[in-house]
Design an enzyme around this catalytic site. Structure first.
Site, mmCIF file in Angstrom:
data_model
loop_
_atom_site.group_PDB
_atom_site.id
_atom_site.type_symbol
_atom_site.label_atom_id
_atom_site.label_comp_id
_atom_site.label_asym_id
_atom_site.label_seq_id
_atom_site.Cartn_x
_atom_site.Cartn_y
_atom_site.Cartn_z
ATOM 1 N N ASP A 162 0.907 -1.258 0.008
ATOM 2 C CA ASP A 162 0.121 -0.019 -0.034
ATOM 3 C C ASP A 162 0.817 1.345 -0.175
ATOM 4 O O ASP A 162 2.078 1.029 0.320
ATOM 5 C CB ASP A 162 -0.881 -0.081 1.153
ATOM 6 C CG ASP A 162 -1.673 1.304 1.271
ATOM 7 O OD1 ASP A 162 -2.447 1.489 0.355
ATOM 8 O OD2 ASP A 162 -1.731 2.054 2.286
ATOM 9 N N SER A 163 0.192 2.392 -0.205
ATOM 10 C CA SER A 163 1.032 3.673 -0.066
ATOM 11 C C SER A 163 1.478 3.924 1.297
ATOM 12 O O SER A 163 2.194 4.806 1.467
ATOM 13 C CB SER A 163 0.255 4.738 -0.509
ATOM 14 O OG SER A 163 -1.052 4.924 0.361
ATOM 15 N N CYS A 166 -10.858 3.660 -0.228
ATOM 16 C CA CYS A 166 -9.466 3.692 0.235
ATOM 17 C C CYS A 166 -9.128 2.880 1.658
ATOM 18 O O CYS A 166 -9.876 2.958 2.210
ATOM 19 C CB CYS A 166 -9.128 5.046 0.343
ATOM 20 S SG CYS A 166 -7.618 5.488 1.185
ATOM 21 N N CYS A 183 -4.477 -1.406 -1.898
ATOM 22 C CA CYS A 183 -4.552 -0.038 -2.003
ATOM 23 C C CYS A 183 -5.315 -0.067 -3.477
ATOM 24 O O CYS A 183 -4.855 -0.370 -4.433
ATOM 25 C CB CYS A 183 -3.083 0.547 -2.630
ATOM 26 S SG CYS A 183 -3.000 2.333 -2.829
ATOM 27 N N HIS A 230 -7.122 3.050 3.725
ATOM 28 C CA HIS A 230 -6.893 4.039 5.116
ATOM 29 C C HIS A 230 -8.002 3.970 5.796
ATOM 30 O O HIS A 230 -8.210 4.172 6.936
ATOM 31 C CB HIS A 230 -6.182 5.385 4.818
ATOM 32 C CG HIS A 230 -4.540 5.287 4.513
ATOM 33 N ND1 HIS A 230 -3.995 4.781 3.153
ATOM 34 C CD2 HIS A 230 -3.723 5.412 5.160
ATOM 35 C CE1 HIS A 230 -2.964 4.962 3.340
ATOM 36 N NE2 HIS A 230 -2.578 5.439 4.345
ATOM 37 N N GLU A 284 -2.145 7.912 8.871
ATOM 38 C CA GLU A 284 -0.644 7.793 8.709
ATOM 39 C C GLU A 284 -0.017 8.460 10.207
ATOM 40 O O GLU A 284 0.923 8.045 10.745
ATOM 41 C CB GLU A 284 0.090 8.674 7.578
ATOM 42 C CG GLU A 284 -0.120 7.756 6.362
ATOM 43 C CD GLU A 284 0.423 6.641 6.135
ATOM 44 O OE1 GLU A 284 1.553 6.315 6.477
ATOM 45 O OE2 GLU A 284 -0.266 5.576 5.723
HETATM 46 N N1 DGL Z 1 -4.715 3.532 0.757
HETATM 47 C C1 DGL Z 1 -4.754 4.030 -0.624
HETATM 48 C C2 DGL Z 1 -5.876 3.612 -1.280
HETATM 49 O O1 DGL Z 1 -6.516 2.483 -0.977
HETATM 50 C C3 DGL Z 1 -4.196 5.235 -0.809
HETATM 51 C C4 DGL Z 1 -4.102 6.546 -0.022
HETATM 52 C C5 DGL Z 1 -3.179 7.516 -0.565
HETATM 53 O O2 DGL Z 1 -1.802 7.169 -0.588
HETATM 54 O O3 DGL Z 1 -3.642 8.523 -0.828
HETATM 55 O O4 DGL Z 1 -6.295 4.185 -2.118
#
Ligand code: DGL
Length: 266
Positions: free
Chosen positions: A7-8, A180, A70, A182, A148
């Site tokens: 993931d990011s 997303c 992600c 997160h 984060e």
């Molecule tokens: N967690 C990521 C997603 O599912 C990206 C969040 C990000 O880095 O902007 O899209």
């Protein structure tokens, strides 16, 4: 068989916890690109470049299944990843299809990153699965910053949630998609602030079921699970976040600055 997840940043740990819940005996290796987070405001080209660098590492470490935990990375890179790697690549997209099936008002709200919402694959998803349903999208970059930073509750989270969700509710949305990885970490606060009867959907459990189906024949050979979590960012920050993001789950951690820090302003 080892499962590699990426993931990011730490968001994909919301997917990892679903995989771990379903497959406690699995060997999981997670790499979060926190140094380059967020992906949501980056170009498709840069997202692909980062995702390939991280996936290369997970494959070199022996991953036999790759989970793109992600949505932004899946939307922009999953096709190229599947064409490149000789192993199963499991991606994830905002749960537009189940939401369109669940709505009674005919309006669904999709919370996702700017990159996901702009992606061609997302437009196709809406076109194919949300026929006759109004789809209202909304990026929430603040949610990513909060997660984060390990801030999952409190007034700042409540304000961010209200700002994101109120406009969706005003349009009559009765299903909210957490598009997303997160965002599920903020789900308790999101649910608490929604009117009764509003549903929340997230793709994490479906991804875990998909991984389980791919792994089924292999599980008997790996009775003891393991969990290794790496970050391209700070090891100290990762270690301080884990008790909040994955309470009660033991993991070994490391930092791995793949490609170095991002150029300033990227
Ligand atoms: N967690 C990521 C997603 O599912 C990206 C969040 C990000 O880095 O902007 O899209």
């Amino acid at each position: 068989m080892k499962i590699g997840l990426l993931d990011s940043g730490v968001g994909g740990l919301s997917v990892l916890r679903e995989v771990h819940r379903l497959l406690p005996g699995a060997e999981l290796h997670y790499l979060g690109d926190s140094a380059w987070c967020p992906y949501g405001t980056k170009s498709p080209g840069l997202i692909c470049e980062r995702v390939f660098a991280i996936a290369d590492h997970l494959l070199a470490e022996g991953a036999g299944i790759l989970v793109i935990a992600c949505n932004s990375a899946t939307i922009h890179a999953v096709g190229a990843l599947r064409a490149t790697y000789p192993i199963p690549v499991v991606g994830m997209e905002p749960a537009v299809k189940p939401a369109a099936e669940l709505t009674r008002s005919g309006v669904i709200g999709v919370l996702a990153t700017e990159a996901s919402i702009a992606g061609e694959k997302f437009h196709q998803l809406v076109h194919t699965h949300a026929n006759g349903v109004r789809v209202i999208t909304r990026p929430c970059p603040r949610f990513v910053e909060l997660v984060e930073a390990g801030q999952l509750t409190g007034p700042e989270v409540e304000t961010a949630v209200d700002e994101a969700v109120s406009p969706l509710l005003e349009t009559g949305a009765d299903v909210i998609v957490l598009g997303c990885t997160h965002y599920p970490f903020l789900r308790p606060v999101i649910e608490e602030r929604l009117p009764a009867g509003t549903l929340v959907v997230d793709t994490g459990p479906a991804v875990a079921r998909r991984v389980s189906a791919l792994l089924a024949p292999d599980l008997s050979s790996s009775p003891v699970g393991s969990l290794h979590i790496e970050t391209t960012g700070s090891l100290g920050i990762l270690e301080s976040l884990l008790p909040r993001l994955l309470p009660g789950i033991e993991a070994t951690c490391a930092t791995l600055p793949i490609g170095g820090p991002p150029p300033s302003g990227s």
